[in-house]
Design an enzyme around this catalytic site. Structure first.
Site: not given
Ligand code: GLC
Length: 774
Positions: A161, A204, A272, A302, A304, A346, A413-414, A538
């Site tokens: 991922d 995760h 995950q 960051r 996540d 995030e 990146h998303d 993506r």
């Molecule tokens: C966050 C990341 C994304 C990822 C997700 C799962 O949202 O920005 O790219 O797929 O977490 O870890």
């Protein structure tokens, strides 16, 4: 109701009771128990470093309270947590501790208007960490002083991922390098006055993580670190209330684990596995992993998928109150071990859910949050040419305290998820599902007049909830224009691209570019041929950095050159004028034209009017401001009255109060350590004024440029050291000369050389109606 257990013999309370404030009569007992802690608490008698103890004491009561509330008075776990923090404090290098000290003394070190971020995948940008290190000159040339490296820890290649499925939080993905490479890169960045941000994927682990492997093998202790169920009964209950993240590519929130013969929670991809933060071992060990990254020189963590980290049946498993407790605990842990480290949350949620992650001013959670709603509303505005939603969104942001720092961006990146304020849009007859379809059509070039080139992401036909991918340049129509060799369209696309960046840089907070956007990098369609990536659109905007194209930034008239130059100019202006500081007052101006977004800023005697025309046609902003304004891009006088603007253009108009307006020379900022510039290039100035370099020895500057501090205290000038390390510095004569001029201009604004054209602005009395954010 919980009871407080107070041991009269040891004079220690086991825990402060949950919600004691609402228990009449108990407050005094609680106070007494707190006092007992202080006298005979578990850390007072420890042989720990005084600084650590002082920091811990500052947070101890709150930490203990929150921790105990979450983990049912588990004293042992809390003691372990404190020992663990001390362990990481001890392991932290003396140099990093110096920076901690400097940043503690200047806690707003990251809030300046000269901050500029760039995010990148290490492999896409430069192959590996050493490669990134080699390209630091380029990154600096881009004006970047905040480098976000996308996940780079070990992750199974075919189930990663994009690196967000971590199998070892203490090891860099071998192709990218080692933990030592990471530390060396961070060190180099710090020497150049840059900070480093890294993802901490805490929701995760990969199914290949040690804990997951042991859980698969049937070890109960490790299964308890995840969410394991013998059958689908409980998972099915969860599914009733938990939305899906990847409805198309990875439907559902649970997966069958063949090896364990059980069901496991997998909110994201099946590989995950969600961690169970109700288990204190998970929280303790994950926090240790985070602190370990900080000890390798990472300045910004960051977090996540922050809202997802606490799960409870019967809820959406997002934004639960315990998430805030965990983030607050992590904030305090970092303040105890490595103050100056920032948490970036995030939180990709609807607006009302985002802001609470800042916490309160006295009990902060995240230092920074992504401004996701403004980002999505911006692309909505590109597709509709109607600024009303964006204006509404900006008003909401302007109403927030200035202390809240947003990370602003156009693309990351998303995908772009369409989390817009549909309640607001209702009044215009716009409803969610058809509108999302329109936006996706427009940004894929399927609507009339659109040259955008995007692709859908996770199209959920049941909900009509597709999201969208593509690079900024491709979404602005540059890709289509180049393909058609249509120079008129190219001008238009570049105009839109630059205008969007100008809007980005007008916002308070930290602007962050996605690497490649500075040269208008286009979509990368090769992912379609890669079986590992093909399912995930993506990757369309995660292409490799094209260094041949990057070289074109120096070739006049190329797309790369036009965008690079314009962005640099905008960034330099932003860094130069204090009106772009986060503390500025901000407000919306009514231009009586729904194609034009107009924003006002005021700070420290500087007033800025910013106009953005989101229509491809010429439009007029019907404003009538009486002060004398200057166009910040050209330095020319311009009246702020009935302003006619070409399609996809912007205008930054500035006036000053009680001081002359000075148009500074650009490009002028050079991110090389200032000491370098002064020692190698600049003759001592024949002026009584203080040399500019000296300015950087203020505390704020020291916090921003830890190398300077390091060197000063080691009694070896940073400049000397840097110069020794970097003979290449000699190459950059022209930029340095420009920087030298810049320094001069900054020092002597009124006597600036002719080219700088200082213009006396009339100095009206301080505005009676000093504009305020409403
Ligand atoms: C966050 C990341 C994304 C990822 C997700 C799962 O949202 O920005 O790219 O797929 O977490 O870890």
């Amino acid at each position: 109701m919980k009871t407080i257990t107070f041991n009269k013999q040891t004079k220690k309370a086991d825990i402060l009771c949950t919600g004691y404030r609402s228990l009449p009569g108990l407050k005094s007992i609680v106070k007494y128990t707190k006092y007992t802690y202080r006298r005979e608490g578990m850390f007072e008698d420890k042989n720990w470093d005084a600084i650590f103890k002082k920091r811990l004491a500052r947070h101890y009561d709150e930490m203990k309270w929150l921790y105990s509330e979450l983990y049912h008075n588990d004293q042992q776990a809390f003691d372990y947590f404190c020992e663990m923090m001390h362990d990481y404090y001890e392991k932290r290098s003396p140099l990093l501790k110096e920076w901690d000290e400097a940043r503690e003394a200047s806690p707003d070190w990251y809030k300046g208007n000269d901050m500029l971020g760039m995010l990148m995948y290490t492999n896409c940008f430069a192959g590996n960490l050493k490669g990134v290190k080699k390209h630091l000159d380029y990154i600096q040339e881009c004006g970047v002083n905040y480098l976000h490296l996308m996940p780079l820890l070990e992750s199974p290649k075919d189930r990663s991922d994009g690196g967000y499925a971590v199998s070892d939080f203490r090891k860099v993905q071998p192709e990218l390098g080692t933990m030592d490479d990471l530390a060396a890169l961070a060190d180099d960045c710090h020497t150049r006055g840059m900070c480093v941000c890294l993802d901490f994927v805490m929701n995760h682990t990969s199914e290949d993580h040690e804990w997951a492997k042991r859980a698969k093998a049937g070890e109960k202790e490790y299964q308890d670190r995840f969410f394991f169920y013998d059958d689908w009964t409980i998972p099915n209950e969860f599914e009733k209330t938990v939305p899906q993240v990847f409805p198309q590519t990875a439907p559902g929130n649970f997966s069958w684990c063949e090896e364990a013969g059980k069901v496991v929670m997998t909110t994201f991809w099946p590989y995950q596995w969600d961690l169970n933060y109700a288990n204190p071992v998970v929280f303790n060990d994950m926090t240790a992993d985070m602190l370990n990254l900080c000890n390798h020189g990472v300045d910004i963590i960051r977090l996540d998928a922050t809202p997802y980290i606490w799960k409870e049946i019967g809820t959406p498993c997002r934004n639960l109150p315990q998430v805030h407790t965990l983030v607050r605990l992590m904030h305090m842990a970092s303040e105890v071990v490595c103050p100056g480290t920032l948490l970036l949350g995030e939180v990709v949620m609807e607006p009302s859910k985002v802001v609470p992650y800042f916490g309160t001013i006295d009990k902060p959670e995240c230092h920074m949050l992504y401004n996701v709603t403004t980002m999505a509303s911006t692309w909505h505005t590109v597709a509709t040419h109607d600024v009303r939603l964006l204006r509404h969104q900006m008003e909401a942001v302007f109403a927030l305290p200035h202390q809240y720092t947003f990370l602003n961006y156009l693309r990351c990146h998303d995908d772009i998820g369409w989390g817009l304020d549909y309640e607001y849009l209702k009044q215009f007859g716009i409803s969610e599902v058809p509108h999302k379809k329109y936006l996706n059509d427009y940004l894929r070039g399927l609507a009339f007049g659109s040259d955008a080139r995007g692709e859908l992401y996770n199209d959920d036909p049941r909900l009509g909830d597709a999201r969208l991918c593509g690079t900024t340049a491709s979404l602005c129509g540059i890709e289509a224009a180049e393909y058609e060799k249509n120079s008129w369209k190219l001008d238009r696309g570049i105009g839109l691209d630059i205008m969007l960046h100008a809007f980005l840089l007008t916002q308070s907070g930290i602007p962050v570019l996605y690497a490649g956007d500075e040269i208008g990098q286009l979509n990368d369609y090769t992912y379609h041929e890669d079986p590992i990536k093909a399912e995930d659109s993506r990757y369309l905007h995660r292409g490799d950095m094209n260094w041949d194209n990057a070289a074109l930034r120096n070739v006049e008239g190329t797309r790369e050159n036009r965008i690079f130059k314009a962005l640099r100019q905008l960034e330099e202006i932003r860094a130069e004028y204090s009106v772009f500081e986060s503390e500025a007052d901000t407000w919306i101006i009514e231009p009586w034209n729904d194609h034009i977004l107009a924003i006002g800023r005021y700070y420290n005697g500087e007033k800025l009017l910013a106009f953005f025309n989101f229509s491809e046609n010429e439009q007029t902003a019907w404003v009538n401001e009486y002060e004398d304004y200057y166009d910040l891009m050209t330095g020319e006088r311009k009246a702020a009255k009935a302003i006619t603007m070409p399609g996809y253009s912007f205008l930054w108009l500035m006036t000053t109060f009680n001081k002359p307006f000075v148009k500074k020379q650009h490009p002028k900022l050079d991110r090389k350590p200032v000491e370098n510039i002064v020692i190698e290039e600049v003759e001592p100035k024949k002026t009584t004024k203080k040399p500019a370099a000296k300015k950087t020895t203020t505390r704020k500057a020291a916090a921003k440029k830890p190398a300077a501090k390091k060197a000063a205290e080691a009694k070896e000038p940073a400049a000397k050291k840097t110069a020794a390390k970097k003979p290449a510095a000699k190459k950059t004569t022209t930029r340095k000369t420009a920087a030298k001029k810049a320094v001069e201009v900054k020092e002597t604004p009124v006597e600036a050389p002719a080219a700088v054209a200082p213009v006396e602005a009339p100095a009206p009395a301080a505005p009676a109606e000093t504009p305020k954010a409403e």
